[in-house]
Design an enzyme around this catalytic site. Structure first.
Site, short mmCIF file in Angstrom:
data_model
loop_
_atom_site.label_atom_id
_atom_site.label_comp_id
_atom_site.label_asym_id
_atom_site.label_seq_id
_atom_site.Cartn_x
_atom_site.Cartn_y
_atom_site.Cartn_z
N GLY A 43 -96.19 28.04 13.85
CA GLY A 43 -96.05 28.87 15.03
C GLY A 43 -94.93 28.51 15.96
NE ARG B 210 -91.82 33.22 14.18
CZ ARG B 210 -91.88 33.57 15.46
NH1 ARG B 210 -91.14 34.55 15.92
NH2 ARG B 210 -92.70 32.94 16.28
CB CYS C 123 -89.87 60.46 3.70
SG CYS C 123 -90.45 62.09 4.20
CE1 TYR D 35 -94.85 35.15 7.47
CE2 TYR D 35 -93.46 34.36 9.25
CZ TYR D 35 -94.54 34.19 8.41
OH TYR D 35 -95.31 33.07 8.50
CG HIS E 38 -101.51 27.88 13.21
ND1 HIS E 38 -100.48 27.74 14.11
CD2 HIS E 38 -101.28 29.03 12.53
CE1 HIS E 38 -99.66 28.79 13.98
NE2 HIS E 38 -100.13 29.58 13.04
NE ARG F 57 -90.93 38.89 12.11
CZ ARG F 57 -90.45 38.80 13.33
NH1 ARG F 57 -89.26 39.31 13.62
NH2 ARG F 57 -91.14 38.19 14.28
CD GLU G 109 -99.42 24.87 7.62
OE1 GLU G 109 -99.77 25.97 8.08
OE2 GLU G 109 -100.24 24.07 7.13
#
Length: 422
Positions: free
Chosen positions: A229, A273, A342, A378, A193, A309, A270
């Site tokens: 991916g 996302r 902040c 994520y 990968h 992200r 696999e």
């Protein structure tokens, strides 16, 4: 997903469930996951023999349970992810293994768990082979190989090449085979990968590199993994991956290896996302609107403690507005969307490198809701308590009904485990 999909900037419902009702019932910020979308993405990949969900993308137990019910298996990258998989109903010692542990190292807890539960290991370093073989001789392993090149939508998501810590360097394969022999381990799987957002040109290179390595290892190989991916569409002008061509490239590799070895080879993919990004919506409330020179800011009650992200990768997420009242304003304006932290980097509309950008969104008022979309991967899993902010609630939509699958943290939750010495 069609190539000409556009993302709406006004949203009143998520798969038939009112955004206003979700916000009123569960508060904000809240993650909402559409189970139907996860099922659709799993169905997209049915040509592969095994769909193995990379749970690091979204490891809520309800999501893992739903993935399991759709027939997918699971990947774990830590001791607690192994325990999550077991808690969600996955069974360790099966063929194909329902849980695979993939990492570049063992900590004590993960090594104990894979030995105890007979969990298949995808070794990302030569050291792992020695450590596992000393504890569990006689078992089979997979090797994760770094082919010497990588690819990703950000350098931070590139998992191949010499700048990446992932995998076994390609010219160390013979050494790893010798280590496996010395420790009584069989090498039956091969994984490669190179990073997220892989395009087909890079994929063809990966297929060729994996085939070469498999021939080097020999007939003991019974399974190859395409890794993850798979890209997700975040903008209306982006095209989805050609899944048929994606499969054909890997299937061609598999068939050539079957001919060379004269036995069947299982083909795994696999995704992480790809399965969960589109299912997720982070519902926030606009709490302030302010003019800063030439920039108009919508400030919402979610920050990078909820969704990291954008600050990590400059990642782009579609956004929409749901008016708190019945009639939304039809006009649009250029705005910067930021959070409450902040921290100057607490901006959701930024490019990689921290450069602030604007987004065309409907004219809104304080109290309206802003929805950050394609946020199911994520998102929550990277949450923190920065600024002592509580982690958001999580809601799963199934069969048209919302289910609270994680309660919002209370103050007691946030300080649990802390103490003041006497």
């Amino acid at each position: 997903m069609s190539a000409d999909q556009t993302f709406p900037t006004v949203r009143t419902e998520i798969n038939g469930v009112s955004v206003r009702n979700l916000a009123k019932s569960f508060g904000t910020p809240t993650y909402v996951y559409d189970a139907e979308k996860i099922a659709q993405r799993i169905a997209d990949l049915q040509a592969f023999d095994v769909i193995r969900y990379a749970q690091k993308a979204n490891s809520n137990l309800a999501v893992l349970d739903w993935v399991r019910r759709q027939g997918a298996l699971v990947d774990a990258v830590s001791a607690f992810e192994i325990q999550r998989a077991l808690a969600a109903g996955f069974v360790a010692a099966k063929d194909p293994p329902e849980i695979v542990y993939t990492a570049d190292l063992f900590d004590e807890a993960s090594l104990d768990l894979v030995v105890k539960h007979d969990i298949h290991v995808n070794c990302g370093s030569p050291t792992m082979i020695d450590q596992y073989g000393q504890r569990a001789p006689g078992r089979n392993i997979t090797l994760r190989i770094n082919p010497g090149f990588g690819h990703g939508h950000s350098q931070k998501t590139n998992t191949g090449g010499e700048q990446s810590k992932h995998g076994i360097w390609h010219d160390q394969v013979d050494d790893c085979l010798q280590r496996a022999d010395r420790n009584g381990l069989g090498v039956t799987g091969l994984h490669m990968h190179i990073g997220s957002g892989t395009d087909l040109d890079h994929l063809a290179q990966v297929c060729g590199a994996l085939e070469k390595t498999a021939l080097q290892i020999g007939r003991s190989i019974t399974c190859i993994s395409a890794g993850g991916g798979l890209p997700t569409v975040y903008r209306g002008d982006e095209r989805p991956v050609d899944l048929q061509r994606y499969f054909e490239l890997w299937d061609g590799t598999r068939k050539r290896l079957e001919a060379a070895f004269d036995h069947p080879i299982s083909l795994e993919i696999e995704p992480g996302r790809y399965l969960t990004a589109e299912c997720g919506y982070l519902i926030t409330e606009i709490r302030a609107i302010k003019q800063m020179g030439g920039n108009l800011f919508y400030l919402v009650d979610a920050g990078f403690n909820n969704l990291a992200r954008p600050i990590l990768y400059g990642a782009y997420h579609p956004m929409s507005i749901c008016a708190a009242q019945e009639n939304p304003n039809p006009h649009h304006q250029e705005v910067v969307v930021g959070g409450p932290l902040c921290e100057s980097g607490d901006i959701f509309t930024q490019d990689e490198g921290g450069f602030v950008s604007c987004r065309s969104l409907p004219v809104a008022a304080v109290g309206d809701y802003l929805i950050i979309e394609c946020a199911g991967a994520y998102g929550f899993v990277m949450s923190s308590n920065y600024n002592s902010k509580p982690m958001a609630a999580e809601v799963l939509l199934r069969d048209g009904k919302p289910h609270l699958v994680r309660t919002r943290q209370s103050f007691k939750d946030v300080i649990r485990g802390e103490s003041i010495p006497e």
